[in-house]
Design a protein around this motif. Sequence first.
Motif, PDB file in Angstrom:
ATOM      1  N   PHE A 158       1.102  -1.376  -0.235  1.00 17.33           N
ATOM      2  CA  PHE A 158      -0.087   0.557   0.337  1.00 17.33           C
ATOM      3  C   PHE A 158       0.683   1.511   0.213  1.00 17.33           C
ATOM      4  CE2 PHE A 158      -2.390   3.607   2.437  1.00 17.33           C
ATOM      5  CZ  PHE A 158      -3.914   3.514   1.252  1.00 17.33           C
ATOM      6  N   ALA A 159       1.682   1.220   0.650  1.00 17.13           N
ATOM      7  CA  ALA A 159       2.713   2.479   0.635  1.00 17.13           C
ATOM      8  C   ALA A 159       3.368   2.367  -0.463  1.00 17.13           C
ATOM      9  CB  ALA A 159       3.849   1.893   1.899  1.00 17.13           C
ATOM     10  N   GLY A 160       3.798   1.306  -1.617  1.00 20.44           N
ATOM     11  CA  GLY A 160       4.248   1.544  -2.460  1.00 20.44           C
ATOM     12  C   GLY A 160       3.305   2.310  -3.833  1.00 20.44           C
ATOM     13  N   ARG A 161       2.008   1.799  -3.056  1.00 15.72           N
ATOM     14  CA  ARG A 161       0.914   2.715  -4.210  1.00 15.72           C
ATOM     15  C   ARG A 161       1.048   4.468  -4.328  1.00 15.72           C
ATOM     16  NH1 ARG A 161      -2.152  -1.437  -2.540  1.00 15.72           N
ATOM     17  NH2 ARG A 161      -1.640  -3.185  -3.904  1.00 15.72           N
ATOM     18  N   LEU A 162       1.323   4.629  -2.424  1.00 14.87           N
ATOM     19  CA  LEU A 162       1.201   6.024  -2.184  1.00 14.87           C
ATOM     20  C   LEU A 162       2.947   6.898  -2.596  1.00 14.87           C
ATOM     21  CD1 LEU A 162      -0.748   5.504   1.265  1.00 14.87           C
ATOM     22  CD2 LEU A 162      -1.564   6.980  -1.127  1.00 14.87           C
ATOM     23  N   PHE A 163       3.652   6.143  -2.666  1.00 11.68           N
ATOM     24  CA  PHE A 163       5.257   6.952  -2.468  1.00 11.68           C
ATOM     25  C   PHE A 163       6.155   5.356  -3.219  1.00 11.68           C
ATOM     26  CE2 PHE A 163       3.285   7.632   1.561  1.00 11.68           C
ATOM     27  CZ  PHE A 163       3.098   8.815   1.545  1.00 11.68           C
ATOM     28  N   PRO A 164       6.012   5.738  -4.779  1.00  9.96           N
ATOM     29  CA  PRO A 164       6.536   4.224  -5.403  1.00  9.96           C
ATOM     30  C   PRO A 164       7.845   4.996  -5.304  1.00  9.96           C
ATOM     31  CG  PRO A 164       5.221   6.427  -6.790  1.00  9.96           C
ATOM     32  CD  PRO A 164       4.977   6.486  -5.404  1.00  9.96           C
ATOM     33  N   ARG A 189       9.828   5.345  -2.434  1.00  9.21           N
ATOM     34  CA  ARG A 189      10.798   5.208  -1.439  1.00  9.21           C
ATOM     35  C   ARG A 189      10.474   3.691  -1.359  1.00  9.21           C
ATOM     36  NH1 ARG A 189       9.617   8.806   3.587  1.00  9.21           N
ATOM     37  NH2 ARG A 189      11.607   7.148   4.436  1.00  9.21           N
ATOM     38  N   PHE A 190       8.871   3.167  -1.459  1.00 12.18           N
ATOM     39  CA  PHE A 190       8.328   1.707  -1.353  1.00 12.18           C
ATOM     40  C   PHE A 190       8.261   1.490  -2.785  1.00 12.18           C
ATOM     41  CE2 PHE A 190       7.564   4.035   2.531  1.00 12.18           C
ATOM     42  CZ  PHE A 190       8.079   3.534   3.410  1.00 12.18           C
ATOM     43  N   SER A 191       8.145  -0.395  -2.530  1.00  6.54           N
ATOM     44  CA  SER A 191       8.159  -1.444  -3.604  1.00  6.54           C
ATOM     45  C   SER A 191       6.520  -1.842  -3.740  1.00  6.54           C
ATOM     46  CB  SER A 191       8.764  -2.509  -4.358  1.00  6.54           C
ATOM     47  OG  SER A 191       8.503  -3.077  -4.819  1.00  6.54           O
ATOM     48  N   SER A 192       5.768  -1.936  -4.415  1.00  5.07           N
ATOM     49  CA  SER A 192       4.118  -2.425  -4.020  1.00  5.07           C
ATOM     50  C   SER A 192       4.013  -3.742  -5.017  1.00  5.07           C
ATOM     51  CB  SER A 192       3.138  -1.656  -5.315  1.00  5.07           C
ATOM     52  OG  SER A 192       3.631  -1.384  -6.494  1.00  5.07           O
ATOM     53  N   GLU A 193       5.220  -4.435  -5.238  1.00  2.59           N
ATOM     54  CA  GLU A 193       5.144  -5.591  -5.697  1.00  2.59           C
ATOM     55  C   GLU A 193       5.376  -6.182  -4.407  1.00  2.59           C
ATOM     56  OE1 GLU A 193       5.131  -7.277  -8.388  1.00  2.59           O
ATOM     57  OE2 GLU A 193       5.702  -5.094  -9.743  1.00  2.59           O
ATOM     58  N   PRO A 194       4.178  -7.673  -4.001  1.00  2.00           N
ATOM     59  CA  PRO A 194       4.324  -8.731  -3.387  1.00  2.00           C
ATOM     60  C   PRO A 194       5.491  -9.406  -3.178  1.00  2.00           C
ATOM     61  CG  PRO A 194       2.838  -9.279  -4.287  1.00  2.00           C
ATOM     62  CD  PRO A 194       3.827  -7.719  -5.081  1.00  2.00           C
TER      63      PRO A 194
END
Length: 256
Positions: A165-171, A173-178
């Motif tokens: 979820f953080a990856g969607r908001l802050f791509p 800084r974070f990865s949205s990949e599981p």
Amino acid sequence: MGQTSSSPATSNTDIHQTKPQAAGRCPVDHTTMKKAVDDTPAKCPVQHDVDPRNQMPTLQQHPISMNQAASLSTERVSSTIPRDDSSTWDYPSPQQFYNALVRKGWETPEEHIESMVDIHNFLNEKAWEEVVKWERRVDGATGLQLSRFKGRPGDISPKARMFMFAGRLFPSRFSSEPPFDRHDWIVKRAKTGEEVRYVIDYYSLPDEPNGTPVFSLDVRPALDSFSSIKECISVAAEEGWANFHQNQGSSSQTSS
């Protein structure tokens, strides 16, 4: 502790960094594999006994697939992970590993099996090192044992969902990949006999420039007891404070 990454091809690996092939997917190139002819998951015709210590059927040391064209080693390698007071866990042989993939419905080129087993063993050793780091803070880790474990690749942990979820908001800084895999390990403390559950999320990272696969492991106690919650909060606070001081030092050097 927490999230670490390392590369299986490097002998003096930084155990705080465990590295994979591509973000959020299994390090194995599945384009070289093919599913069984129909969409029905492949099943072994033999009724296997299930080992309660890892929730896995006892895998055969002989080929179970008619499509296996080359012979594979049946030699098993001992891990450094204590199973009980007198023995350690043994890793599956290449033939057993291949049979496990067949049971899941994958026809895997035999020439890839050896490297897949090496990566599997490497990641488990690194995961155990991280567990020991956590346990040294609480019980000293003397006589620590891996009592049992279970693979849960289809169950995304709450922490992994939070990072996605953080990856969607802050791509940036974070990865949205599981994570490409998850294990739950039950660790037994020697002094008290207490059993503690650990959650391990396995992530893929971009390859090294030379093509070496890179993996990231997020190892932590499950938040199912007060002591585990307290320890996770304590470690997060310590790491946050250390990062703050490091950033402050870097800012001071830049301004001067």
